[in-house]
Design a protein around this motif. Structure first.
Motif, short mmCIF file in Angstrom:
data_model
loop_
_atom_site.label_atom_id
_atom_site.label_comp_id
_atom_site.label_asym_id
_atom_site.label_seq_id
_atom_site.Cartn_x
_atom_site.Cartn_y
_atom_site.Cartn_z
N VAL A 5 1.31 -1.16 -0.08
CA VAL A 5 0.10 -0.18 -0.36
C VAL A 5 0.74 1.27 -0.14
N ALA A 6 2.35 1.40 0.59
CA ALA A 6 2.66 1.96 0.80
C ALA A 6 3.34 2.84 -0.25
N LEU A 7 4.06 1.12 -1.43
CA LEU A 7 5.12 1.38 -2.63
C LEU A 7 3.68 2.18 -3.82
N ALA A 8 2.57 1.76 -3.23
CA ALA A 8 0.92 2.17 -4.12
C ALA A 8 1.10 3.48 -3.96
N SER A 9 0.55 3.64 -2.93
CA SER A 9 1.37 5.33 -2.74
C SER A 9 1.15 6.42 -3.20
N LEU A 10 2.70 6.12 -2.49
CA LEU A 10 4.16 7.02 -3.42
C LEU A 10 4.09 6.20 -4.39
N THR A 11 3.89 5.35 -5.39
CA THR A 11 3.80 5.39 -6.97
C THR A 11 2.90 6.55 -7.26
N LEU A 22 1.04 8.69 -5.72
CA LEU A 22 2.12 9.88 -5.87
C LEU A 22 2.92 10.72 -6.70
N VAL A 23 3.72 9.54 -6.92
CA VAL A 23 4.78 9.91 -8.11
C VAL A 23 4.28 10.48 -9.39
N LEU A 24 2.95 9.28 -10.02
CA LEU A 24 2.23 9.27 -10.88
C LEU A 24 1.27 11.11 -11.07
N ALA A 25 0.64 10.91 -10.01
CA ALA A 25 -0.23 12.14 -9.78
C ALA A 25 0.76 13.57 -9.59
N GLY A 26 2.26 13.38 -8.80
CA GLY A 26 2.75 14.32 -9.36
C GLY A 26 2.78 15.02 -10.93
N GLY A 27 3.65 13.82 -11.31
CA GLY A 27 3.75 13.50 -13.10
C GLY A 27 2.38 14.22 -13.56
N GLY A 28 1.56 13.73 -13.66
CA GLY A 28 -0.35 14.16 -14.02
C GLY A 28 -0.30 15.32 -13.69
N LEU A 29 0.57 16.06 -12.29
CA LEU A 29 -0.30 17.35 -12.42
C LEU A 29 0.61 18.24 -12.97
#
Length: 360
Positions: free
Chosen positions: A93-99, A101-108
């Motif tokens: 879950v932590a890894l998925a959340s981090l992923t 978050l990174v994808l969300a940051g990239g998407g943003l």
């Protein structure tokens, strides 16, 4: 000592502990019996058979203790496995959340670039290109104006002397014919100088409010008989457009005539030119604006990509004897009206030019 019930986690452990507690009473009774038998007041000899019950109870207690220890170990192993599974799940879950978050940051970042930075960059490039074009046109206009003035003066003198000489020539003679050719060429040069001056310093429009389709009706009446000689039909689309525009009628008529003549040249003969007014919303002066578009659509040959690239360049023409200033002048006139000149074309499928003007 017995294990506290609160530390036991499974039903099997609690059941074994209940059995231990029950058999513990039997064990204590057997032990007290043996103690009474081997006490000081008893006889010195004690038979081995008298220890059988005590041994039996002891073995039972040991077996139950082993069962309890085994059950407790199994419970601990189950707890550790469950904890490990939960830890693995939490790690995933932590890894998925981090992923995410990174994808969300990239998407943003992509969203910000696509919605804000990208359009601004394109607009900056377009503005820079427009500024460079305007600067080139201004320089070219100043040069053209100077040259046109220098040419106009000797042309006027030549024309005056030719007019004087023609009075002494007899009609029908070769000399008179040559003089007419010279006069026609002088008139063509005068028209070219006029176009150059108009491109270099277009006059400001004198605006008045008119119905959107009025300029189209005027040029249809003016040019229809001329185009009919080449079997070209000049048609006005009967689509009511309840809108007003503020224009200089003479200048917009000049633009429409130029576009219609270009369309007729593209057709050659046996074709159709359609005039249409329609409403739309376009970006003018960096903001969305309600506009009226006066369209000229032909059934001609269309334009190849290499021609489109230089379509509005001054002095560029594909017509023999053309000056290459018609569309350049038309574009500047429309810009003076706060509008824009646009086009759509396809080879062998015709061309549509649109005069985009803000609604009154």
């Amino acid at each position: 000592d017995a294990l506290p019930i609160s530390k036991l986690t499974t039903d099997e452990e609690k059941l074994i502990l209940d059995l231990i507690n029950t058999n513990y009473d039997y064990y204590m009774a057997a032990a007290q019996d043996i103690q009474a038998r081997v006490g000081p007041s008893t006889r010195s000899g004690t038979r081995l058979a008298e220890f059988a019950n005590f041994e039996k109870q002891s073995q039972r207690i040991l077996k139950l203790g082993s069962r309890l220890a085994k059950a407790h170990l199994e419970s601990m192993d189950s707890f550790l496995a469950s904890s490990k599974k939960s830890l693995t799940f939490l790690r995933v879950v932590a890894l998925a959340s981090l992923t995410l978050l990174v994808l969300a940051g990239g998407g943003l970042a992509v969203f910000v670039y696509g919605e804000l930075i990208g359009p601004l960059r394109v607009k900056l490039v377009e503005s820079q290109a427009l500024a460079e074009r305007q600067e080139k046109l201004a320089s070219l206009g100043m040069l053209a104006a100077g040259v046109a003035h220098e040419i106009r003066n000797p042309l006027t003198a030549i024309k005056a002397w030719l007019f004087i000489q023609q009075k002494h020539l007899k009609r029908g003679t070769p000399e008179y014919t040559d003089a007419e050719v010279i006069s026609n060429e002088i008139s063509r040069l005068e028209n070219l100088v006029k176009d150059v001056l108009l491109f270099a310093r277009p006059s400001d429009p004198h605006l008045s409010t008119a119905p959107a389709d009025e300029p189209l009706r005027q040029v249809q009446t003016l040019l229809q008989p001329q185009l009919a000689k080449n079997n070209i039909r000049l048609r006005l689309a009967e689509e009511p457009v309840p809108a007003q525009i503020r224009i200089d009628p003479q200048q917009i008529q000049q633009v429409l005539i130029n576009l219609i003549q270009n369309a007729a040249d593209s057709i050659g003969g046996n074709g159709e030119i359609t005039l249409r007014a329609r409403l739309d919303t376009k970006r003018l002066a960096e903001r969305a604006t309600e506009v009226v578009i006066l369209e000229v659509t032909d059934s001609g040959k269309g334009m190849p990509p290499d021609v489109q690239k230089r379509l509005f360049d001054p002095f560029f023409t594909t017509k023999e004897g053309g000056t290459g200033l018609g569309l350049a002048i038309a574009s500047r006139i429309v810009e003076k009206h706060g509008g824009a000149l646009q086009y759509q074309t396809q080879v062998n499928h015709g061309t549509t030019f649109g005069i985009v003007l803000p609604r009154a």
